[in-house]
Each structure stands twice: as C-alpha cells, then as structure tokens.
Scaffold this motif. Structure first.
Motif, short mmCIF file in Angstrom:
data_model
loop_
_atom_site.label_atom_id
_atom_site.label_comp_id
_atom_site.label_asym_id
_atom_site.label_seq_id
_atom_site.Cartn_x
_atom_site.Cartn_y
_atom_site.Cartn_z
N ARG A 275 -24.31 0.25 8.06
CA ARG A 275 -23.90 0.30 6.65
C ARG A 275 -25.04 0.83 5.77
O ARG A 275 -24.82 1.64 4.85
CB ARG A 275 -23.49 -1.09 6.20
N VAL A 276 -26.26 0.35 6.02
CA VAL A 276 -27.41 0.81 5.22
C VAL A 276 -27.63 2.32 5.41
O VAL A 276 -27.87 3.06 4.44
CB VAL A 276 -28.67 0.02 5.62
N GLU A 277 -27.51 2.79 6.64
CA GLU A 277 -27.70 4.22 6.90
C GLU A 277 -26.61 5.06 6.25
O GLU A 277 -26.86 6.14 5.71
CB GLU A 277 -27.74 4.47 8.40
N GLU A 278 -25.37 4.54 6.28
CA GLU A 278 -24.28 5.27 5.61
C GLU A 278 -24.52 5.35 4.10
O GLU A 278 -24.26 6.38 3.46
CB GLU A 278 -22.95 4.57 5.91
N ALA A 279 -25.03 4.24 3.50
CA ALA A 279 -25.32 4.26 2.07
C ALA A 279 -26.42 5.28 1.75
O ALA A 279 -26.35 6.01 0.75
CB ALA A 279 -25.75 2.86 1.61
N ASN A 280 -27.45 5.34 2.61
CA ASN A 280 -28.52 6.33 2.40
C ASN A 280 -28.00 7.75 2.49
O ASN A 280 -28.39 8.63 1.72
CB ASN A 280 -29.63 6.12 3.42
N LEU A 281 -27.09 7.97 3.47
CA LEU A 281 -26.50 9.30 3.59
C LEU A 281 -25.71 9.67 2.35
O LEU A 281 -25.75 10.81 1.87
CB LEU A 281 -25.60 9.36 4.83
#
Length: 332
Positions: A275-281
């Motif tokens: 989820r954190v990586e998707e938000a960063n993307l």
C-alpha cells in the motif's frame, strides 16, 4: 608654430610622405599635442596614433676638488609619440591611442599654392616677436588679412557643402546599419537563451521520467517476489493440511497454528508495504503530470514571446524604411 605647420604640410603633401612622427618629452608634451591638433585641423585625412613610453636620462656632475666621486642623477621622463599618417595599418587602427581623421566641416584646409598663407605665417612670426600692446591697430590689420585670405569662390563653397551633406548622409546610414545589426544580435542572443532554457527543462523532465521508470521497475520486482512468497506459503499450507489429514496430533496442530500466525503477520506487513509503495507511485505520477503541464505552459509562453519579437522586428524595420524614404524624398 606657423612655420613648422607649413614645413610639415609641404613634407606630407608636396613630397608625398606617408607619415610624420612628433616626439614630446616631459614639460613639452602639451606643445606636441597642440601641434598635432593644429595639423589635423589644417590637413584633411590625417589619422593620429598616440603612444606613451618612458626614457631614462643621466646627469653627471664632475667634482670640483680632487678625490671626490662623480655624482650621477638618473631621471625617468615620459615620452609622447604622436604619429600622423594618411595610410594607417590594421594594427594602428586597433591601437588604444588611434584617432580617426576629423570631418571635413571641422578642417580649415591649408593651400600651399596660395602666397597669402606664407605671408600670413611670416606676419604672425614677426608680430609675435614685436608683441604689440592691447588696442594696437596691428590686430585689426591681421583680422582684415585673415578675412581677405579666407574668401573663396561660390562654386567651391557649393562643392564643399555638397560633400559635407553627402558625408553626413553616409554617417547617418552607417549609424542606422550599426543599430540594426546591434538589434539583430540582441534578438538572436535572446532567442538562443530561450532555446537553451527549453532544452534544459526538457532534459530535467526526461531525467525525472527515467527515475520514475526505475522506481516502477523496482516496485514490480518487489511485487513478483511477494507473489512467489505467497505461492510458497500456499504450498506450505497445502502440505500442512495433508499432514493433518494423515496424522492429527496435538503437538503438530500447535506448531501449525504458530506457523500460520507468523505467515499471516508476514502477509499483513507485506500488504502494508504494498500500500505504501502504491501511494508513492501515485504521488510520483501526479508530480510528473504537473511537470508536463508546466512544460506545456512554458512552451506556449515561449511561442508567444517569439511571435511578439517577430512583430516588433517587422515594425522597427518598417519604421526605418519609412524614415529613409522620407529623407530621400526630401533630399531629392
């Protein structure tokens, strides 16, 4: 001074020498400058090149009594070298002390064939020796001689006036051409600067897009690793189920429950990371979109500026052409 002016004029004009050099040292520098300025105002087309140097002089005083040493006094004096020439070289024109010839309207050209010039120079020399007092009639006679010697034919005066007008027109045209060239150079420099700025901005956007692509590749690699771990966990679960169906022991059930809890905790942590990586993307995608919009706006502004500069160029050229036409019509 008048005699020296006549000698220099004969040396340059009648004997057809290309240049003459005036050297003035120390307190006589102002006299050398005065002589050069008079020659430039009396001879047409003289180019002037001034150079400053130094010389060292030694004064030796012999002793009046025997046994004493001679006294040597060294002095460093400045020397002004003034070169007057009709044909200067390219190096002379680039020199710091170069001065172009004076315009024709500022030159009272000397006439060597006119005997009044010689008589006038002799008269001035004799008058300086005599030094008359103020109010003497000699000054009035000298002024009358000057006025009589300065008269010329009306045709010669018309030719001189025409030549002066032609020189003025040529100088005005040269000034206009220089101004146009200067304006063109400034506009070209501004366009080159705008192009460089646009290229730099485009390069920065490309670098940022490459960084975003690298980040996406890293996220994809991590997602593949997580999927492989999930597949492994499912395989382990299937094995555990098979063992339970075959040997339902209490100890094995407790171990299986602990392993299941650990795996579930790992899955939760992995989900949070995803989820954190998707938000960063998403944030990176939004920044790239904003940058693209800013780039489009800047490009449109640059295009608008180029159009404005072109319009200003066209207007300035039209105004210059109209002014030239009006002056030619007035001259005609």
């Amino acid at each position: 001074m008048a005699a020296t002016i006549l000698k220099v004029a004969k040396y340059l004009i009648e004997e057809k020498h290309e240049f003459i050099q005036i050297n003035a040292i120390g307190n006589a520098i102002h006299k050398g400058v005065l002589l050069s300025e008079i020659l430039r105002h009396r001879i047409v087309g003289l180019h002037q090149i001034c150079r400053i140097t130094q010389t060292e002089y030694e004064d030796r005083y012999l002793p009046l009594e025997e046994g004493l040493d001679t006294i040597v006094d060294k002095k460093v004096l400045t020397v002004l070298e003034i070169t007057l020439t009709f044909k200067p070289s390219d190096n002379d024109k680039r020199d710091v002390g170069y001065q172009p010839p004076l315009p024709i309207n500022e030159v009272d050209e000397i006439d060597l064939n006119n005997p009044e010039e010689v008589d006038r120079s002799k008269r001035r020399r004799n008058n300086r020796r005599r030094r008359p007092a103020k109010g003497d009639d000699h000054d009035e006679d000298e002024e009358e001689d000057r006025k009589a010697g300065g008269k010329e034919d009306p045709k010669v005066e018309e030719d001189k006036d025409k030549a002066k007008e032609e020189l003025r027109v040529r100088e005005a045209d040269k000034d206009r051409d220089r101004k146009e060239v200067r304006i063109q150079e400034i506009e070209d420099k501004a366009e080159a600067r705008d192009r460089v700025r646009v290229r730099d901005k485009a390069a920065k956007v490309r670098d940022k897009s490459k960084e975003a692509d690298k980040a996406r590749d890293k996220v994809r690699a991590k997602a593949e690793v997580i999927r492989e771990e999930e597949v492994k966990a499912e395989a382990i679960k299937a094995e555990i189920k098979e063992t339970r169906s075959k040997k339902p022991d209490r100890m094995s059930q407790g171990v299986e429950e602990e392993s299941i809890k650990q795996r579930t905790s790992l899955e939760r942590t992995n989900q949070k990371k995803d989820r954190v990586e998707e938000a960063n993307l998403e944030t990176r995608r939004n920044t790239l979109k904003n940058q693209k919009m800013a780039k489009r706006l800047s490009h449109s502004k640059i295009v608008h500026r180029e159009q404005e500069t072109r319009e200003v160029k066209v207007q300035s050229r039209n105004t210059l052409l109209n002014k030239r036409k009006e002056k030619r019509a007035l001259a005609g």
